[in-house]
Design an enzyme around this catalytic site. Structure first.
Site, PDB file in Angstrom:
ATOM      1  N   GLY A  46      88.658  44.157  57.398  1.00 36.73           N
ATOM      2  CA  GLY A  46      88.493  43.393  56.164  1.00 36.73           C
ATOM      3  C   GLY A  46      89.755  43.261  55.339  1.00 36.73           C
ATOM      4  O   GLY A  46      89.732  42.654  54.275  1.00 36.73           O
ATOM      5  N   HIS A  47      90.852  43.810  55.812  1.00 37.21           N
ATOM      6  CA  HIS A  47      92.096  43.814  55.010  1.00 37.21           C
ATOM      7  C   HIS A  47      93.284  43.457  55.877  1.00 37.21           C
ATOM      8  O   HIS A  47      94.041  44.338  56.266  1.00 37.21           O
ATOM      9  CB  HIS A  47      92.292  45.200  54.397  1.00 37.21           C
ATOM     10  CG  HIS A  47      93.222  45.226  53.227  1.00 37.21           C
ATOM     11  ND1 HIS A  47      94.577  45.439  53.355  1.00 37.21           N
ATOM     12  CD2 HIS A  47      92.994  45.082  51.903  1.00 37.21           C
ATOM     13  CE1 HIS A  47      95.139  45.444  52.161  1.00 37.21           C
ATOM     14  NE2 HIS A  47      94.208  45.232  51.261  1.00 37.21           N
ATOM     15  N   PHE A  48      93.571  42.336  56.219  1.00 37.98           N
ATOM     16  CA  PHE A  48      92.862  41.089  55.989  1.00 37.98           C
ATOM     17  C   PHE A  48      92.623  40.456  57.351  1.00 37.98           C
ATOM     18  O   PHE A  48      93.515  40.527  58.205  1.00 37.98           O
ATOM     19  CB  PHE A  48      93.712  40.149  55.131  1.00 37.98           C
ATOM     20  CG  PHE A  48      94.055  40.733  53.781  1.00 37.98           C
ATOM     21  CD1 PHE A  48      93.123  40.751  52.767  1.00 37.98           C
ATOM     22  CD2 PHE A  48      95.307  41.248  53.545  1.00 37.98           C
ATOM     23  CE1 PHE A  48      93.450  41.268  51.511  1.00 37.98           C
ATOM     24  CE2 PHE A  48      95.633  41.770  52.297  1.00 37.98           C
ATOM     25  CZ  PHE A  48      94.711  41.786  51.270  1.00 37.98           C
TER      26      PHE A  48
END
Length: 139
Positions: A46-48
């Protein structure tokens, strides 16, 4: 010091154990650790997406874990827990991405009772990535 010994000193476990080995240790004073950053790190999902970057807060956590190893490997503090209590003057100069091998240094400045202060940094290929000071509380 390999991972099995690290896990005897600090309670962190996957996915939150952010140091793979300790290459230099002066109990109660200083430690240098290594983190091999892989694409399988859970935070990269999720990052990124499409541009994986290690979050700054996890860089600080990695430095704090190496500091905890330096502190808790001292006979006076064995068996205690060290909690991150504050962060000062941390600056970030470079991104950390999959494939990077980080050298993490933490050096204790003071310990008074159950509160202490340390400074730490991360370097990559001999160049600074981030650094600053942090406070910890012993329990």
């Amino acid at each position: 010091m390999h991972i099995e010994e690290i896990m005897k000193i600090i309670p962190h476990r996957y996915p939150f154990l952010l140091v793979d080995k300790i290459v230099e240790l002066h109990p109660g004073e200083k430690a240098v650790g290594v983190k091999n950053v892989t694409v399988n790190e859970p935070f990269f999902a999720g990052h990124f997406p499409g541009n994986p970057v290690m979050p700054g807060v996890l860089m600080i956590e990695a430095v704090a874990q190496v500091g905890a190893i330096a502190l808790l490997s001292d006979e006076r503090y064995k068996g205690k827990l060290a909690f991150l209590a504050g962060v000062d003057k941390f600056r970030f100069k470079q991104r950390i991405v999959p494939g990077d091998v980080l050298f993490i240094t933490a050096e204790l400045i003071t310990v008074k009772g159950s509160i202490g202060k340390a400074k730490g940094s991360i370097s990559l290929n001999g160049k600074p990535v981030c650094g600053g000071e942090f406070l910890f509380a012993l329990s």
